[in-house]
Write a protein that holds these residues in place. Structure first.
Motif, mmCIF file in Angstrom:
data_model
loop_
_atom_site.group_PDB
_atom_site.id
_atom_site.type_symbol
_atom_site.label_atom_id
_atom_site.label_comp_id
_atom_site.label_asym_id
_atom_site.label_seq_id
_atom_site.Cartn_x
_atom_site.Cartn_y
_atom_site.Cartn_z
ATOM 1 N N ARG A 58 0.847 -1.211 0.000
ATOM 2 C CA ARG A 58 0.000 0.000 0.000
ATOM 3 C C ARG A 58 0.876 1.253 0.000
ATOM 4 O O ARG A 58 1.806 1.370 0.793
ATOM 5 N N ASP A 59 0.531 2.187 -0.893
ATOM 6 C CA ASP A 59 1.270 3.446 -0.987
ATOM 7 C C ASP A 59 0.764 4.394 0.099
ATOM 8 O O ASP A 59 -0.394 4.808 0.071
ATOM 9 N N VAL A 60 1.612 4.718 1.083
ATOM 10 C CA VAL A 60 1.175 5.621 2.155
ATOM 11 C C VAL A 60 2.024 6.897 2.158
ATOM 12 O O VAL A 60 2.211 7.527 3.194
ATOM 13 N N THR A 61 2.507 7.275 0.959
ATOM 14 C CA THR A 61 3.367 8.454 0.858
ATOM 15 C C THR A 61 2.646 9.719 1.349
ATOM 16 O O THR A 61 3.213 10.492 2.123
ATOM 17 N N ALA A 62 1.378 9.888 0.917
ATOM 18 C CA ALA A 62 0.649 11.111 1.293
ATOM 19 C C ALA A 62 0.488 11.173 2.818
ATOM 20 O O ALA A 62 0.759 12.218 3.432
ATOM 21 N N GLU A 63 0.097 10.052 3.427
ATOM 22 C CA GLU A 63 -0.078 10.019 4.883
ATOM 23 C C GLU A 63 1.252 10.298 5.592
ATOM 24 O O GLU A 63 1.298 11.002 6.592
ATOM 25 N N HIS A 64 2.332 9.751 5.026
ATOM 26 C CA HIS A 64 3.656 9.946 5.626
ATOM 27 C C HIS A 64 4.027 11.436 5.609
ATOM 28 O O HIS A 64 4.533 11.964 6.603
ATOM 29 N N HIS A 65 3.731 12.104 4.485
ATOM 30 C CA HIS A 65 4.053 13.530 4.383
ATOM 31 C C HIS A 65 3.241 14.344 5.384
ATOM 32 O O HIS A 65 3.777 15.244 6.035
ATOM 33 N N ILE A 66 1.941 13.997 5.501
ATOM 34 C CA ILE A 66 1.085 14.743 6.438
ATOM 35 C C ILE A 66 1.603 14.577 7.864
ATOM 36 O O ILE A 66 1.704 15.527 8.636
ATOM 37 N N GLU A 67 1.993 13.356 8.192
ATOM 38 C CA GLU A 67 2.517 13.059 9.518
ATOM 39 C C GLU A 67 3.804 13.867 9.766
ATOM 40 O O GLU A 67 4.024 14.419 10.838
ATOM 41 N N GLN A 68 4.630 13.948 8.728
ATOM 42 C CA GLN A 68 5.882 14.689 8.824
ATOM 43 C C GLN A 68 5.603 16.170 9.062
ATOM 44 O O GLN A 68 6.242 16.810 9.900
ATOM 45 N N ILE A 69 4.610 16.697 8.308
ATOM 46 C CA ILE A 69 4.251 18.119 8.453
ATOM 47 C C ILE A 69 3.754 18.380 9.875
ATOM 48 O O ILE A 69 4.106 19.359 10.513
ATOM 49 N N ARG A 70 2.952 17.437 10.395
ATOM 50 C CA ARG A 70 2.423 17.600 11.748
ATOM 51 C C ARG A 70 3.553 17.619 12.778
ATOM 52 O O ARG A 70 3.604 18.467 13.645
ATOM 53 N N LYS A 71 4.508 16.687 12.592
ATOM 54 C CA LYS A 71 5.641 16.626 13.529
ATOM 55 C C LYS A 71 6.448 17.929 13.466
ATOM 56 O O LYS A 71 6.825 18.479 14.489
ATOM 57 N N ASP A 72 6.709 18.393 12.217
ATOM 58 C CA ASP A 72 7.467 19.640 12.046
ATOM 59 C C ASP A 72 6.736 20.794 12.704
ATOM 60 O O ASP A 72 7.350 21.632 13.351
ATOM 61 N N PHE A 73 5.402 20.796 12.518
ATOM 62 C CA PHE A 73 4.613 21.899 13.053
ATOM 63 C C PHE A 73 4.735 21.948 14.574
ATOM 64 O O PHE A 73 4.994 22.996 15.151
ATOM 65 N N VAL A 74 4.570 20.808 15.209
ATOM 66 C CA VAL A 74 4.640 20.768 16.673
ATOM 67 C C VAL A 74 6.039 21.209 17.131
ATOM 68 O O VAL A 74 6.188 22.031 18.038
ATOM 69 N N ALA A 75 7.075 20.688 16.435
ATOM 70 C CA ALA A 75 8.449 21.041 16.816
ATOM 71 C C ALA A 75 8.683 22.533 16.630
ATOM 72 O O ALA A 75 9.220 23.208 17.518
ATOM 73 N N ASN A 76 8.251 23.076 15.479
ATOM 74 C CA ASN A 76 8.478 24.494 15.198
ATOM 75 C C ASN A 76 7.700 25.387 16.142
ATOM 76 O O ASN A 76 8.227 26.388 16.631
ATOM 77 N N ALA A 77 6.416 25.004 16.381
ATOM 78 C CA ALA A 77 5.582 25.832 17.256
ATOM 79 C C ALA A 77 6.191 25.875 18.660
ATOM 80 O O ALA A 77 6.294 26.944 19.266
ATOM 81 N N SER A 78 6.647 24.703 19.140
ATOM 82 C CA SER A 78 7.238 24.685 20.491
ATOM 83 C C SER A 78 8.482 25.567 20.512
ATOM 84 O O SER A 78 8.702 26.335 21.448
ATOM 85 N N HIS A 79 9.286 25.451 19.450
ATOM 86 C CA HIS A 79 10.524 26.224 19.406
ATOM 87 C C HIS A 79 10.225 27.722 19.383
ATOM 88 O O HIS A 79 10.818 28.504 20.131
#
Ligand code: ATP
Ligand code: MG
Length: 411
Positions: free
Chosen positions: A163-184
């Motif tokens: 199963r191709d989960v590239t789109a979900e992986h990118h969204i998850e990555q964006i979410r992680k980046d967002f949380v990290a950036n917002a905290s920073h």
């Protein structure tokens, strides 16, 4: 006489035998026909069942393979044929089909141990089950392999789903980046405020009015920043939640929006001696949209041009024209511009070209363009940017003439 009777009886018996033989032959032929008809019907039903199964498996978006004990592909659905760009997967060894060692490892383990395997594999750029057709960069796949129940002949089959989960992986990555950036981003002003508070309390500087006032002013600046980050994040999340109804759609003159923005930025424009030019052939042009967000969009774009180019000689052009396909709005400047490496990321949350932050000078949080993009998309529009540093940096917005949102919302 007796002989005559005997002959007659014999003839009658012979005739009966012949009739019986004819009947038997006929019934034998009939049952053969019947058996053949049964066989044909069975084959037809079997083929229908097979076609039905294939149709169902072809309807799956995921690649599906059936592999036998010897590791040979026995069935492949159309998604698998598309994925591996081949029409001849059946009969091939599965290791020749799935080349990537990370994916192949999971398959090999399931085939040898019979243990069900489900794992997510993130493949780097240019590596993919698609081979050289992959152009999306990093791509992610879930491989799910399990042995099927044994067949009547004792053989075993293993099913493999990819199963191709590239789109979900990118969204998850964006979410992680967002949380990290917002905290920073929140931690930096918080740490500054705490530092000054410690100075005031521990070093007993509260009594020294001048010093205390200076510290409190800095603290207020940073607490304002925290409030703005939180406010901006709330605006983004409101726009991202797709609440089209949260937009207050009304017709308004775009010229008045430009006027409001110029008024708000007047002191900065004067202070920097910047030249602002408005290109609007039809000054009465009407936009159907949420005036609040359009003012924010324009404000951010013009403010960015001014903020990034504080030196004299800056020219900013704000334009708006209507054409057959829709409305174009642009903000262009002749300032330092945006390096081409940064252009693809410029609308990402917290993205700034200049990343350092000094205590004295805070240029921005990098949320402005995120809000701009989401606000435009909420109006069914799009935004793009081009930049030739020192010559022209242009943000171009396209919106449909009468957006569907406005049609729905207008009373
Ligand atoms: P905020 O708008 O949240 O206060 P910001 O202005 O830094 O902060 P954005 O508006 O998202 O954030 O802009 C992101 C970055 O894009 C800016 O930090 C700047 O580096 C770059 N940028 C945007 N517009 C221009 C421009 N006209 N010229 C040069 N750089 C620009
Ligand atoms: Mg900005």
């Amino acid at each position: 006489m007796t002989t005559g009777i005997a002959i007659f009886s014999a003839l009658a018996a012979l005739a009966a035998l012949i009739v019986l033989a004819i009947r038997m032959r006929r019934s034998g032929a009939e049952s053969k026909v019947e058996i053949n008809a049964w066989r044909q019907r069975l084959e037809h039903d079997l083929q229908q069942a097979r076609d039905e199964r294939n149709r169902l498996l072809d309807a799956l978006g995921d690649a599906f393979l059936l592999v036998d004990d010897s590791g040979t592909v026995r069935f492949a659905n159309s998604a698998a044929h598309d994925l591996f760009s081949s029409n001849e997967l059946v009969g091939k060894a599965v290791r020749e089909v799935i080349h990537d060692p990370r994916l192949a490892k999971s398959v090999a383990r399931c085939l040898s141990t019979g243990e069900p395997i489900q794992s997510q594999v993130v493949l780097p750029q240019q590596t993919s089950p698609r081979g050289d057709q992959e152009n999306r960069g990093i791509n992610a796949w879930v491989i799910d392999a399990a042995r099927m129940p044994p067949q009547p002949d004792g053989g075993t089959t293993t099913r493999i789903i990819l199963r191709d989960v590239t789109a979900e992986h990118h969204i998850e990555q964006i979410r992680k980046d967002f949380v990290a950036n917002a905290s920073h981003e929140l931690r930096t002003p918080m740490a500054i405020i705490n530092g000054y508070l410690e100075n005031l309390l521990d070093d007993n500087l509260v009594e020294e009015t001048e010093m205390a006032r200076r510290f409190l002013t800095i603290m207020r600046k940073h607490s304002d920043r925290i409030s703005r980050i939180i406010e901006d994040m709330l605006v983004i999340s409101r726009l991202e939640s797709g609440e089209a109804n949260s937009l207050k759609i009304e017709p308004f003159r775009f010229r008045s929006c430009i006027h409001d923005v110029m008024e708000r930025l007047e002191s900065v424009i004067r202070g920097q001696n910047a030249e602002i030019q408005v290109v609007m052939p039809d000054e009465t042009l009407i936009i159907h949209g949420d005036r609040f967000y359009w003012t924010q969009v324009l404000f951010n774009l013009v403010e960015n041009a001014l903020k990034q180019n504080p030196h004299p000689g800056l020219r900013v052009e704000v334009g708006c024209t209507q054409h057959a396909g829709g409305i174009h709005i642009w903000v262009a400047d002749n300032g330092i511009g945006i390096p081409s490496a940064d252009l693809p990321h410029i609308f990402r949350r917290f993205y700034r070209v200049e990343k350092h932050h000094s205590t004295r000078e805070i240029k921005g949080t990098g949320l402005g363009l995120s809000i701009v993009k989401r606000a435009i998309e909420a109006h069914r529009g799009s935004i793009g940017v081009t930049s030739v540093p020192g010559r022209e940096t242009k943000f171009l917005i396209s919106i449909p003439l009468q957006s569907p949102v406005s049609a729905e919302n207008e009373v």
